[in-house]
Structure formats: structure tokens, C-alpha cells
Write a protein that holds these residues in place. Structure first.
Motif, PDB file in Angstrom:
ATOM      1  N   LEU A  37      92.349 107.910  40.940  1.00 19.02           N
ATOM      2  CA  LEU A  37      91.455 108.900  41.544  1.00 19.02           C
ATOM      3  C   LEU A  37      91.339 110.149  40.676  1.00 19.02           C
ATOM      4  O   LEU A  37      90.243 110.713  40.524  1.00 19.02           O
ATOM      5  CB  LEU A  37      91.960 109.270  42.942  1.00 19.02           C
ATOM      6  CG  LEU A  37      91.877 108.163  44.003  1.00 19.02           C
ATOM      7  CD1 LEU A  37      92.465 108.656  45.319  1.00 19.02           C
ATOM      8  CD2 LEU A  37      90.441 107.710  44.204  1.00 19.02           C
ATOM      9  N   LEU A  54      91.593 111.615  47.559  1.00 22.88           N
ATOM     10  CA  LEU A  54      92.850 112.058  46.961  1.00 22.88           C
ATOM     11  C   LEU A  54      93.658 112.893  47.950  1.00 22.88           C
ATOM     12  O   LEU A  54      94.892 112.783  48.019  1.00 22.88           O
ATOM     13  CB  LEU A  54      92.558 112.860  45.696  1.00 22.88           C
ATOM     14  CG  LEU A  54      93.773 113.361  44.906  1.00 22.88           C
ATOM     15  CD1 LEU A  54      94.626 112.189  44.431  1.00 22.88           C
ATOM     16  CD2 LEU A  54      93.323 114.202  43.715  1.00 22.88           C
ATOM     17  N   THR A  76      85.623 111.666  46.230  1.00 24.76           N
ATOM     18  CA  THR A  76      86.845 111.253  45.541  1.00 24.76           C
ATOM     19  C   THR A  76      87.973 112.246  45.803  1.00 24.76           C
ATOM     20  O   THR A  76      89.137 111.855  45.975  1.00 24.76           O
ATOM     21  CB  THR A  76      86.586 111.132  44.034  1.00 24.76           C
ATOM     22  OG1 THR A  76      85.429 110.326  43.808  1.00 24.76           O
ATOM     23  CG2 THR A  76      87.766 110.487  43.334  1.00 24.76           C
ATOM     24  N   THR A 132      91.111 107.026  54.817  1.00 24.49           N
ATOM     25  CA  THR A 132      90.285 106.768  53.635  1.00 24.49           C
ATOM     26  C   THR A 132      88.891 106.300  54.034  1.00 24.49           C
ATOM     27  O   THR A 132      87.875 106.767  53.498  1.00 24.49           O
ATOM     28  CB  THR A 132      90.955 105.713  52.745  1.00 24.49           C
ATOM     29  OG1 THR A 132      92.232 106.200  52.326  1.00 24.49           O
ATOM     30  CG2 THR A 132      90.102 105.422  51.522  1.00 24.49           C
ATOM     31  N   ARG A 157      97.479 104.614  42.471  1.00 30.33           N
ATOM     32  CA  ARG A 157      96.153 104.897  43.030  1.00 30.33           C
ATOM     33  C   ARG A 157      95.756 106.349  42.793  1.00 30.33           C
ATOM     34  O   ARG A 157      94.590 106.648  42.521  1.00 30.33           O
ATOM     35  CB  ARG A 157      96.170 104.590  44.532  1.00 30.33           C
ATOM     36  CG  ARG A 157      94.876 104.917  45.266  1.00 30.33           C
ATOM     37  CD  ARG A 157      93.702 104.182  44.687  1.00 30.33           C
ATOM     38  NE  ARG A 157      92.483 104.460  45.434  1.00 30.33           N
ATOM     39  CZ  ARG A 157      91.264 104.207  44.992  1.00 30.33           C
ATOM     40  NH1 ARG A 157      91.104 103.662  43.785  1.00 30.33           N
ATOM     41  NH2 ARG A 157      90.206 104.490  45.727  1.00 30.33           N
ATOM     42  N   ARG A 158      96.736 107.242  42.838  1.00 28.79           N
ATOM     43  CA  ARG A 158      96.458 108.657  42.596  1.00 28.79           C
ATOM     44  C   ARG A 158      95.979 108.881  41.160  1.00 28.79           C
ATOM     45  O   ARG A 158      95.051 109.658  40.914  1.00 28.79           O
ATOM     46  CB  ARG A 158      97.711 109.482  42.870  1.00 28.79           C
ATOM     47  CG  ARG A 158      97.533 110.963  42.598  1.00 28.79           C
ATOM     48  CD  ARG A 158      98.827 111.727  42.782  1.00 28.79           C
ATOM     49  NE  ARG A 158      98.651 113.125  42.441  1.00 28.79           N
ATOM     50  CZ  ARG A 158      98.166 114.049  43.260  1.00 28.79           C
ATOM     51  NH1 ARG A 158      97.808 113.708  44.483  1.00 28.79           N
ATOM     52  NH2 ARG A 158      98.019 115.294  42.873  1.00 28.79           N
TER      53      ARG A 158
END
Length: 452
Positions: free
Chosen positions: A219, A171, A167, A423, A215-216
Motif C-alpha cells: 500500500l 492503509l 489507498t 477494508t 500488505r502495508r
């Protein structure tokens, strides 16, 4: 003068900020995989429970071994009041009566005190002798149960550790993509001011940035939850920040995964030990039909009075003593002994079947884990090539965009493709590592993860 004061204040603030940042970094321990596993094994409630059970079993076995062959001594004492004494009939000739007549007589006194010590020493007990071997197997099984609990904790903690790193890698890739979009936004703003772009282009970049920020947040929340899981299994306070580091640099390289025999695993040894224990218990149950021989001795004193003054000087005490051999031989017990032997025999067959099934299952798990790792490594190579191509595409598209030969949509599409490629690559890296952990579990080699 005023400028010097401003400069000094700025310098002090910078120094204080640097010291604070250094102190925070110093208070955040960096934990490698083997350190996390060592902490988890120490603080795991599952492992501690298995160890306590092993100690309790050792105490029970020690007691059984001693009670089977050491002499058993028992002290008993009683004080009775018998208001109605038993009556018997004695020949009348004892009291000067006629021949053939009987006289009723009471036995004893109403107040009676009796105390004795009885000691028994087993001489021959085949069932207990065979159970001595069973006790050895029970001790070995408890050790294997502790080892199995440790391996389960290692497997679960390792998966959690790599999920955190995976993860964080996602990030990191997202942050790199965000920086590229921010640079693109500045470029587009310059173009808008020069008239070569429209304000709508800036808004499109901002929409993409907003999606990355959302999205950050997801995460970061996931990382926080995973780190709390690590803190829980390692016994670290939740208020103590931690940082996980990867020290194994060869996890994505090709590695040999030879077939490992199932009897090298802890679970197989557990099943095999349980089978041996059941067979030993069956032999011990068969021996329960054999005779048992023991030596016993008893010594005691008895006193009887018409009142309860046993401490009086005229009281008399009568001794009692005996020694002998005792033979116990169960001849008929309602088929209970035969049913017990049959039940243990069936349990042994069931355990043997479980052992054979586990052998086949472990071979299948090894094949699947090896195949999964090889496929994951090949996929990783493809992902790596995809990242290189995406980077070249972004570089070429940026040059064309600066020359006004490509649209903003083309550049955003290239940036998105690069972010997706990076990713996918990071995800595949840890897919390889998790596949390796699964193979180590199937091969019974999870404890190698404790190596520094």
C-alpha cells in the motif's frame, strides 16, 4: 547535578525534535480536490497545447478576414538583358519602301529595367463573405476544444486524487488491525508466561502480523506512485512532499441525479458546431461558382538602353499607368467545384450522424452512472452494517477469549473478519465517489468539482 544535566539535555532534544517535526509539517502543503484541479489545469501540457492552438487559429482567421476585403498591393521590379531582341515585320511604306512590302525590325534595346506597383481591391466575392461566418464557427470550436481538454484533465486528475485517498484509507484500516494484533500478541505472551497458552499461539499471531506488514509495504508503494502522479500533473517537484485532504463531506449521501440533456455537454456542442461549420463551408463552396468582381490599378516606369548605365544623365524613363475592373467567372473547372460541394455535404451528414449517436450514448452513460451510484450507495450501507457486526463480534470474542472460553483461532478469525469488513467499507466509500464523478462527466458538470 548530573541528573539536572540529563534532564536539560532531554528537554533540548525534545524541543529540537518538536521544531523539526513542525517544520516538516509546515513544508508539506495540504491540497484539497479543487486546489489539485486548479494546479493541474495550469500545468497540463494538453490544456496548454489546446490554448496555443486556439491562439494560432485566431491569428490565421484574423489574417484571412483582412486579406478578403482589404486592398492588396504588390511591388515588382525586373532588370533584364536581352542579347537577341525580338524581330517583327512592319510595312515598308513606313520607311519609304514599296506598297505591300514589309521590312524586318527589332523592338527595344538589349538592356531593360521595369518597375511597377499594382493594387487590387475586391468588390464582390460571395464565397469569401460566407467564409466569414465559418471563421466565427472555427473560433467557437477552438474554445470548446480547450474546454474539452480541461474536462478530460479534471476527470483524470479526480480519479487519481480519489485513488490516493482510497489507498490511504485502506492503509489506515490496516494500521488499526495491526495495532489490535500487537495488543493480542502481548496478551498471548502473558498467557504463555502464566501457562494458559502455548508458544505456538504467539507464532501464529506473529505470522498474521508479518502478512499485514507485507500488505502495508504494498500500500505504501502504491501511495507513493499515486502521489508522484499527482505531483506530475500539478507541476510540483517530486522532492516536495504533499498531503491530500478530502473537504467534501457529503459525497456518500443521497443526491439527486436528474437526466441532463446531451446538448448541455461540451462534446455535443463540439459536434453541433462542426456540423454548422461544414454546412457553412458547403454554402461557401457553392458560391465559388459565382462571379467575382474587383478593381485594380497599376503604375510603373520603363527604361531601355544599349548599355547598363541606367543612372546616366541622358537616360530616359517612360511612365506606365492603368486602372480597370476585373471580372472572374469560372465556367468550367472539370467538375472540381461540384465534387468539393458533394464531399462537404457527405461530411455534414456524417457529422450529423455522429451527433445523434453521441446523444443516445450520453443518455445511456447517464443511466448507467446513476444506476452504478445508487447500487454503490446501497452496498455502502450494507458494508457499514457489516463493520458494526464485525466490531461487536470482535468485542464478544475478546471477552470470551480472556475467560478461556474461546480459542486463539476464533479471535484471529474475528480480527480478520473485522479487517476485511473495514477494508471493504473504505473501498466502497470511494467507489461511491468515483461513481459520482462518472455521472458528473456524463452530465457535463465536471467543472462543479472546482467549487471550494
Amino acid at each position: 547535578m548530573f541528573s539536572r544535566l540529563i534532564h536539560a539535555a532531554t528537554y533540548c532534544i525534545g524541543v529540537f525534535w518538536s521544531v523539526g517535526a513542525f517544520s516538516q509539517a509546515a513544508d508539506t502543503p495540504s491540497l484539497a480536490l479543487h486546489e489539485v484541479l486548479e494546479r493541474a489545469l495550469v500545468h497540463s501540457a494538453q490544456v496548454r497545447k489546446a490554448r496555443w492552438e486556439r491562439e494560432a487559429t485566431a491569428l490565421r482567421i484574423s489574417e484571412q478576414r483582412r486579406s478578403g476585403w482589404l486592398p492588396q498591393a504588390q511591388l515588382s521590379a525586373s532588370a533584364d538583358y536581352v542579347p537577341a531582341l525580338p524581330t517583327t515585320f512592319l510595312p515598308a511604306t513606313l520607311f519609304g519602301g514599296a506598297e505591300g512590302a514589309y521590312t524586318a525590325a527589332t523592338l527595344g534595346q538589349p538592356w531593360q529595367v521595369f518597375a511597377s506597383v499594382r493594387v487590387e481591391q475586391p468588390l464582390f466575392d460571395e464565397s469569401a463573405r460566407r467564409l466569414t461566418t465559418a471563421a466565427t464557427w472555427v473560433t467557437a470550436l477552438q474554445d470548446l476544444l480547450v474546454q474539452q481538454s480541461e474536462e478530460e484533465v479534471i476527470f483524470q486528475t479526480t480519479n487519481l486524487f480519489y485513488q490516493v485517498l482510497q489507498t490511504k484509507a485502506l492503509l489506515k484500516a490496516l494500521d488499526a488491525h495491526q495495532r489490535q494484533l500487537e495488543a493480542l500478541e502481548r496478551t498471548v505472551r502473558v498467557q504463555v508466561s502464566g501457562g494458559s497458552a502455548v508458544p505456538t499461539d504467539v507464532q501464529r499471531v506473529q505470522v498474521a502480523l508479518a502478512g499485514l506488514q507485507a500488505r502495508r509495504q504494498e500500500l505504501e508503494s502504491g501511495i507513493e506512485a499515486l502521489l508522484q502522479g499527482i505531483q506530475f500533473v500539478c507541476g510540483i517537484p517530486f522532492s516536495q512532499p504533499i498531503a491530500l485532504v478530502e473537504t467534501r463531506r457529503d459525497t456518500v449521501q443521497w443526491m439527486a441525479m436528474p437526466a441532463v440533456a446531451a446538448d448541455q455537454t461540451t462534446t455535443y456542442r463540439l459536434l453541433d458546431g462542426r456540423l454548422s461549420l461544414l454546412r457553412t463551408q458547403e454554402r461557401s463552396a457553392r458560391a465559388q461558382g459565382w462571379p467575382k468582381l474587383g478593381l485594380y490599378a497599376q503604375a510603373g516606369i520603363l527604361s531601355q538602353r544599349t548599355d547598363a548605365r541606367f543612372a546616366a544623365s541622358e537616360g530616359r524613363w517612360y511612365p506606365l499607368g492603368l486602372i480597370g475592373l476585373r471580372l472572374d467567372w469560372p465556367l468550367l473547372n472539370g467538375y472540381r467545384h461540384r465534387q468539393q460541394v458533394s464531399a462537404l455535404r457527405l461530411e455534414a451528414r456524417k457529422s450529423e450522424e455522429e451527433r445523434e449517436y453521441f446523444t443516445q450514448l450520453r443518455q445511456l452513460e447517464q443511466l448507467q452512472a446513476r444506476s452504478q451510484w445508487e447500487n454503490a450507495r446501497r452496498t455502502l450501507y450494507v458494508r457499514e452494517q457489516g463493520v458494526e457486526l464485525a466490531r461487536k463480534l470482535v468485542g464478544q470474542t475478546q471477552l470470551i477469549f480472556q475467560e478461556n472460553k474461546a480459542s486463539l483461532s476464533d479471535l484471529l478469525a474475528a480480527q480478520t473478519a473485522l479487517a476485511e469488513a473495514e477494508t471493504q467499507y473504505e473501498q466502497q466509500v470511494f467507489t461511491c465517489r468515483l461513481a459520482e464523478v462518472k455521472w458528473l462527466k456524463a452530465a457535463g458538470q465536471l467543472r462543479t468539482l472546482l467549487d471550494k
